[in-house]
Design an enzyme around this catalytic site. Structure first.
Site: not given
Length: 375
Positions: A49, A52, A111, A151, A159, A162, A164, A166
């Site tokens: 990943c 990570c 993760h 997203n 994509s 993990h 996250h 933006q």
């Protein structure tokens, strides 16, 4: 007019646009595409990943050994900070260069986590980082808008699994924020009050579309919702941006985010996909006293964990359209449990039985984890 049975259009006070609602269409049979139910990944650390801790990203940069949140400039940014101002003008063909900064926000070093599986304190740290980035990026010259978003799930084009989100910060003010600025400013100039605060008071009075509330925040399915189980979180006080939240308000913001995302997962017993975003005042130097910040969730699931509804056909060429009413969606979310299904042994038993997997009557933690992973 009975808005629960008759086709009708609803007005979006934040954008000035309309949505077509067709409640009678919920009776139609579904023979369209159905996706496979996504699995819940229990892997806490993935050596492959890019997000990570301690791993090397595609750019060759190594992540620090972070323990909670972590942000960095996106290695494949849609906007660049060193873009020079330029224009292209050839009759009807026009273009302008766009300057900006794109960042990745890691919610956790674990993760396997998503927001509904994180504890409130961990989500508070995410909000802390959102505040820091909004205020820091917004203070940069030529950065006039800061968009925070997430997203979640491959269905929404994510994509990397993990946890996250933006942030895209840019020199121009995007179309959605521009529409919401115009609508809120018009209302402020006419009444001297916040458009969303007055809307919030009306929803509190009716109690038809509220999913959950606490001392400082209200989560509801907006009257003009487009996505099947769309939800908006609104602060009860008139704040322009998340940077104005107190410590206690941040905790209640974290609590209501956790509760909504947990109810999402429990609705169809799956890791519920969505795009979420925080709309707040532009950072163009104006006070924007008309702005009332809010967080929206746009999930595509319609009937089950495998049946989705995106904007296609009529929605792309005419107006947005939905079948289930906002009132129905709000009731379904209210009825969903606020205890995540992967932590509820009874629910796990039901999932196991549904998949015809034989397990002992008393489920151990190991069995629960393996069952959910298989599911």
């Amino acid at each position: 007019m009975n808005i629960n049975t008759v086709p009708h259009r609803r007005y979006n006070i934040l954008t000035g646009e309309w949505v077509l609602v067709s409640p009678h269409r919920t009776k139609r049979p579904w023979q369209g595409k159905q996706e496979k139910r996504p699995q819940l990944d229990r892997t806490k650390y993935d050596e492959h990943c890019y997000l990570c801790p301690n791993n090397v990203r595609a750019s060759g940069v190594k992540n620090p050994n972070y323990e909670s949140t972590y942000s960095f400039i996106n290695d494949f940014s849609a906007l660049l900070s060193d873009t020079k101002k330029a224009e292209y003008n050839d009759g009807l063909l026009r273009a302008k260069s766009e300057k900006g900064i794109c960042k990745v926000i890691c919610f956790s070093s674990d993760h396997s986590l998503t927001l509904p599986l994180m504890d409130v304190m961990a989500i508070e740290k995410v909000i802390d980082l959102w505040q820091k980035e909004y205020l820091g990026l917004g203070a940069i010259e030529d950065i006039n808008h800061v968009q925070i978003f997430e997203n979640k799930g491959g269905m929404m084009g994510c994509s990397n699994p993990h946890p996250h989100g933006q942030i895209w910060a840019q020199s121009s003010i995007p179309r959605e924020a521009e529409k919401k600025t115009r609508q809120q400013k018009s209302y402020w100039d006419k009444t001297g009050g916040s458009l969303l605060q007055d809307y919030l008071l009306q929803e509190l009075d009716k109690k038809e579309r509220i999913v959950v509330e606490n001392k400082d925040f209200l989560a509801l399915v907006p009257f003009w919702a487009i996505w099947p189980y769309e939800v908006m979180i609104i602060p009860k006080k008139h704040y322009q941006n998340i940077g104005q939240l107190s410590t206690d308000e941040k905790k209640n913001f974290a609590k209501i985010i956790k509760e909504i995302t947990t109810r999402y997962d429990n609705l169809f017993l799956t890791s519920f996909p969505y795009s979420s975003g925080i709309h707040q005042a532009p950072t163009d130097g104006s006070e924007h006293e008309e702005w009332h910040f809010h967080m929206s969730f746009y999930p595509p699931l319609l009937r089950s964990a495998t049946v989705k509804k995106f904007m296609v056909g009529y929605e792309m060429f005419a107006d947005p359209q939905r079948d289930i009413t906002a009132e129905y969606a709000a009731q379904a979310l209210r009825d969903a449990s606020n205890v995540h299904f992967s932590l509820d042994r009874l629910t796990v038993t039901e999932i196991v039985n549904a998949d015809e997997i034989k397990v002992s009557e008393t489920l151990t933690d190991e069995t629960v984890n393996s069952t959910i992973t298989k599911q």
